[in-house]
Design an enzyme around this catalytic site. Structure first.
Site, PDB file in Angstrom:
ATOM      1  N   LYS A 169      13.260  12.408  -1.065  1.00 31.86           N
ATOM      2  CA  LYS A 169      12.959  11.335  -1.964  1.00 31.86           C
ATOM      3  C   LYS A 169      14.176  10.944  -2.895  1.00 31.86           C
ATOM      4  CE  LYS A 169       9.730   9.197  -1.570  1.00 31.86           C
ATOM      5  NZ  LYS A 169       9.458   8.095  -0.866  1.00 31.86           N
ATOM      6  N   GLY A 173       2.518  -0.624   0.751  1.00 27.68           N
ATOM      7  CA  GLY A 173       3.290  -1.344   1.384  1.00 27.68           C
ATOM      8  C   GLY A 173       2.579  -2.781   1.543  1.00 27.68           C
ATOM      9  N   TYR A 213      10.953  17.927   0.541  1.00 26.38           N
ATOM     10  CA  TYR A 213      10.594  16.372   0.376  1.00 26.38           C
ATOM     11  C   TYR A 213      10.962  15.875  -0.870  1.00 26.38           C
ATOM     12  CZ  TYR A 213       7.210  13.037  -1.477  1.00 26.38           C
ATOM     13  OH  TYR A 213       6.770  11.996  -1.786  1.00 26.38           O
ATOM     14  N   SER A 239       1.914  -2.078   6.972  1.00 29.89           N
ATOM     15  CA  SER A 239       0.682  -2.044   7.623  1.00 29.89           C
ATOM     16  C   SER A 239      -0.442  -1.800   6.784  1.00 29.89           C
ATOM     17  CB  SER A 239       0.588  -1.483   9.072  1.00 29.89           C
ATOM     18  OG  SER A 239       0.857  -0.093   8.707  1.00 29.89           O
ATOM     19  N   ARG A 240      -0.304  -1.091   5.777  1.00 30.56           N
ATOM     20  CA  ARG A 240      -1.522  -0.563   4.826  1.00 30.56           C
ATOM     21  C   ARG A 240      -0.971   0.011   3.615  1.00 30.56           C
ATOM     22  NH1 ARG A 240      -0.433   3.250   8.884  1.00 30.56           N
ATOM     23  NH2 ARG A 240      -2.142   2.456  10.217  1.00 30.56           N
TER      24      ARG A 240
END
Length: 272
Positions: free
Chosen positions: A165, A18, A161, A14-15
């Site tokens: 990832k 991406g 994190y 959406s932003r």
């Protein structure tokens, strides 16, 4: 157009990165399934799945906006079903949706740990698992994880994190080995520098002079999706590396958010 007629699912589109990836794939001929949670305008965040889908259509390609929480099994299954009902095929999956948090391990809230693990590695697992059977039938597929090479030398202060990832990268390595004979190539892609996004702004990760635009990751993603499987399967590439090898790029100054600046390799240094 090197990807004419192919269909790509891009999560978190959406932003930011991406959206840039979705548009870059559309420019190469892809029809795009725009998957993210934001389907209505947000008070603090720009962009919706419908805005990205409209931008894809303006490039002359078909688009399907699907509201999807990639942490949820049912949502991911619905995403796959919607993509196949609309387009009849899934050629590319970009596991871009992500969550970020840095802190010493003892200071991580349990809920934040769960969020980061679910949005990153669980979502990549669910989405990849969902599309692989169809890609097997077609004997073709490309899966890209937005994740770094596996390296444990810099985990202090960000271990959960990086576990999440690098877990995505391990999934890419596994898929590449398990599905090679089925024509499916999986890879990981990571930026050398900080990328301009809502995350870098919100967390104060440097200043614009230290950022590159999302377009560098979008261009690198396109090259990975267009490359022969044997060149990219099972590899964890940096954006510069992918563009040098697959596009013969020699300079990257056009991607600097502030013209004339040379952003430091912060993201590479994060893991090396």
């Amino acid at each position: 157009m090197r990807l004419i007629g192919q269909v790509a699912i891009v999560t978190g589109s959406s932003r930011g990165v991406g959206k840039a990836v979705a548009l870059a794939l559309a420019r190469e001929g892809c029809d795009v399934v725009v998957a993210a949670k934001t389907d209505q305008p947000h008070a603090r965040l720009p962009g919706t799945i419908h805005e990205t889908a409209d931008a894809v259509r303006k490039l002359g390609r078909r688009a399907l906006a699907v509201k999807c929480n990639v942490r949820e099994f049912e949502d991911v299954e619905r995403l796959r079903k919607a993509a196949l009902e609309e387009f009849g095929r899934i050629d590319i999956l970009i596991n871009n949706a992500g969550a970020i948090h840095f802190a010493p391990l003892a200071e991580w809230p349990a809920g934040k740990f769960d969020l980061v693990m679910e949005v990153n590695v669980r979502a990549a697992f669910l989405c990849s698992r969902a599309v692989i059977p169809h890609m097997r039938e077609r004997r073709h597929g490309r899966i890209v994880m937005m994740s770094p090479p596996v390296n444990v030398s810099k985990v202090a202060g960000k271990a959960p994190y990086l576990v999440s990832k690098m877990g995505m990268t391990m999934l890419a390595h596994a898929i590449a080995a398990e599905e090679a004979e089925n024509g499916i190539a999986a890879s990981a892609l990571w930026p050398v520098t900080m990328i301009e996004s809502e995350a870098t702004r919100f967390f104060g990760l440097g200043s614009p002079a230290e950022w590159r635009t999302p377009q560098i990751l979008a261009d690198a993603t396109v090259e990975i999706c267009c490359a022969p499987a044997e060149r990219i399967a099972g590899r964890a590439l940096y954006d510069e590396e992918a563009l040098r090898e697959l596009r013969s790029a020699t300079e990257f100054s056009s991607y600097s958010v502030v013209p004339g600046t040379t952003p430091a390799p912060v993201c590479r240094q994060m893991v090396e």
